[in-house]
Design an enzyme around this catalytic site. Structure first.
Site, mmCIF file in Angstrom:
data_model
loop_
_atom_site.group_PDB
_atom_site.id
_atom_site.type_symbol
_atom_site.label_atom_id
_atom_site.label_comp_id
_atom_site.label_asym_id
_atom_site.label_seq_id
_atom_site.Cartn_x
_atom_site.Cartn_y
_atom_site.Cartn_z
ATOM 1 N N LYS A 181 0.839 -1.196 0.000
ATOM 2 C CA LYS A 181 0.000 0.000 0.000
ATOM 3 C C LYS A 181 0.876 1.249 0.000
ATOM 4 O O LYS A 181 1.565 1.531 0.971
ATOM 5 C CB LYS A 181 -0.934 0.059 1.213
ATOM 6 N N GLU A 255 10.318 0.974 10.464
ATOM 7 C CA GLU A 255 11.317 2.033 10.304
ATOM 8 C C GLU A 255 10.560 3.339 10.473
ATOM 9 O O GLU A 255 9.757 3.720 9.631
ATOM 10 C CB GLU A 255 11.988 1.929 8.933
ATOM 11 N N CYS A 289 13.446 10.645 7.160
ATOM 12 C CA CYS A 289 13.405 10.127 8.542
ATOM 13 C C CYS A 289 14.733 10.321 9.250
ATOM 14 O O CYS A 289 14.779 10.585 10.448
ATOM 15 C CB CYS A 289 13.055 8.637 8.544
ATOM 16 N N GLU A 386 9.943 15.636 15.791
ATOM 17 C CA GLU A 386 10.289 15.535 14.375
ATOM 18 C C GLU A 386 9.425 16.513 13.578
ATOM 19 O O GLU A 386 8.207 16.411 13.575
ATOM 20 C CB GLU A 386 10.068 14.101 13.882
#
Length: 474
Positions: A181, A255, A289, A386
């Protein structure tokens, strides 16, 4: 500063259909629910295509197709599976210009990034894992390692095609079948990859692609006939997936987010370090990331380094992602732009000093100027959360011990960078950093043969390299 004439890459190399269905069992069809969503170009806000939304029945069909294909695909000798992977890699190389333009249109990243970074790495991952397909008995996971079965893979919007390659290539090499997906805002390159699979004559059902939003991903992850779940994305969603999978016997790799420290010691070469800092946080608009979003500078170097960094930032070009001169493209979505703005405003309200170069932004689309904050402490939200955008928080330190303590003072642990002339200092500091990847005098360098993954809230498991095979083998 030089003025560059526009050098746009032509859109004519890619043919985008007005609508796309789901790729199940080797062919495209519309979703059973009939729902669709629009994917837009974040640089212009124009609609690129309508895409089918997969509901529970569609996910059932995709998983069933993968299960049917698993028996014959896993029974193929590794060398035969490798032929398909090599074929996919070569087709990706042949169609790399088309795919790079498509990625920049759907994602907003500069064409230089998609053309020179993403696409070569995508092909390299398929080449690399094709090489492993007939050597699994020598990979260190037992004399006769077996595939797990059906792998559910959910990928993010920041590197759509590259994250697909990271997941699909090792899964196929080890004999698993896949239901993937893609992210809701960037489905097009995955749908074009479906066409690559057909061009490579991959057996039907080995790769299936279901598009949709979070609900579609949730159906897929929770499906009882899935044996393995691989997810790259936010820590919040990763936690939900871990709860869903817990107790089911499904294998899981995650992750997740990061808040990487880029540590610059006072003996580092300033110009080289500045290039690494810029690459660490402004590459791909900071939608990375492992972005070096916290800059830790030794106090005695702070002023000359920041002066040099500001001069370099003033030369960065923000604008049309298809212009080959562009350094920073469009923010991927309105929702992501709102989050970047919110956290940047909080940083200023908490007392950090904000600076951006003079930077005219286009009238349409989603844009954010490259920004640095100085006077940041570890208590500031911009140093802890973040942001996932082109925003850098600058902190200082005096000793290596303080640098390590500040670098590790985060719930994340995906990556870090160390800049110094002394090899002994690189090794000593890197050994104490709780990060899955530590770059020395460079940043954001990737290789298919090198494993990648995090500690703590940055997830668990490794992708890439020999280690990346383990997650797909029983």
């Amino acid at each position: 500063m030089f003025e560059y004439a526009p050098a746009p890459e032509s859109r004519s190399v890619v043919d985008i259909a007005s609508s796309y269905g789901l790729f199940i069992d080797g062919s495209f069809d519309g979703g059973k629910d009939g729902d669709v969503f629009k994917t837009i170009n974040p640089a212009t806000e124009e609609v690129l295509a309508e895409v089918a939304t997969a509901g529970p029945e569609d996910v059932d069909r995709a998983v069933a197709a993968a299960r049917r294909a698993f028996g014959s695909w896993s029974a193929l000798p590794g060398a035969e599976r490798a032929k398909y992977l090599f074929r996919i890699a070569r087709i990706i190389q042949e169609r790399s210009r088309e795919l790079a333009v498509l990625e920049s249109l759907d994602n907003g990243k500069p064409i230089r990034d998609s053309r020179d970074v993403d696409l070569p790495l995508v092909a390299a991952h398929f080449f690399y894992y094709a090489g492993w397909a007939d050597k699994l008995a020598y990979a260190g996971f037992g004399p006769d390692p077996r595939p797990l079965g059906v792998a559910a893979q959910v990928i993010p919007w920041n590197f759509p095609l590259l994250m697909l390659a990271w997941k699909v290539a090792p899964a196929l090499a080890t004999g698993n079948t896949v239901v993937l997906k893609p992210a809701e805002t960037t489905p097009l390159s995955a749908l074009f990859f479906a066409d690559v699979c057909r061009q490579a004559e991959l057996p039907p059902g080995v790769v299936n692609i279901v598009t949709g939003a979070g609900d579609t991903g949730a159906y897929l992850v929770a499906h009882p006939d899935v044996d393995k779940v691989a997810f790259t994305g936010s820590t919040e969603v990763g936690r939900e997936i871990a709860r869903t999978v817990s107790g089911t016997g499904k294998r899981l790799t995650l992750e997740l987010g990061g808040k990487a420290a880029n540590i610059v010691f006072d003996d580092a070469p300033i110009d080289q370090a500045v290039e690494g800092i810029v690459n660490g946080i402004f590459f791909n608009q900071g939608h990375v990331c492992c972005a070096g979003s916290r800059l830790l500078v030794q106090e005695s170097l702070f002023e000359p380094l920041i002066d040099s960094l500001k001069r370099r930032m003033a030369t960065l070009r923000v604008g049309d992602p298809l212009d080959k001169n562009t350094d920073i493209g469009a923010i991927n979505s309105a929702a992501q732009l709102a989050r970047i703005r919110e956290l940047s405003e909080i940083g200023a309200s908490e007392g950090a000093e904000r600076w951006s170069p003079e930077c005219p932004l286009p009238d349409r689309g989603f844009w954010f100027a490259p920004t640095i904050f100085t006077g940041v402490t570890q208590a500031h939200r911009i140093a802890r959360e973040e942001i996932f955008g082109p925003v850098l928080s600058v902190l200082t330190f005096r000793t290596p011990d303080e640098a390590v303590a500040k670098a590790n003072n985060t719930p994340y642990g995906l990556s870090a960078g160390v800049w110094t002339e002394k090899g002994s200092r690189i090794l000593a500091v890197a050994d104490r950093l709780r990060a899955g990847v530590v770059w020395a005098n460079t940043f954001n360098k990737f290789d298919p043969a090198s494993p990648f993954g995090g500690y703590k809230e940055s997830g668990y498991g490794r992708e890439g390299g020999r280690h990346g095979l383990e997650a797909y083998l029983a």
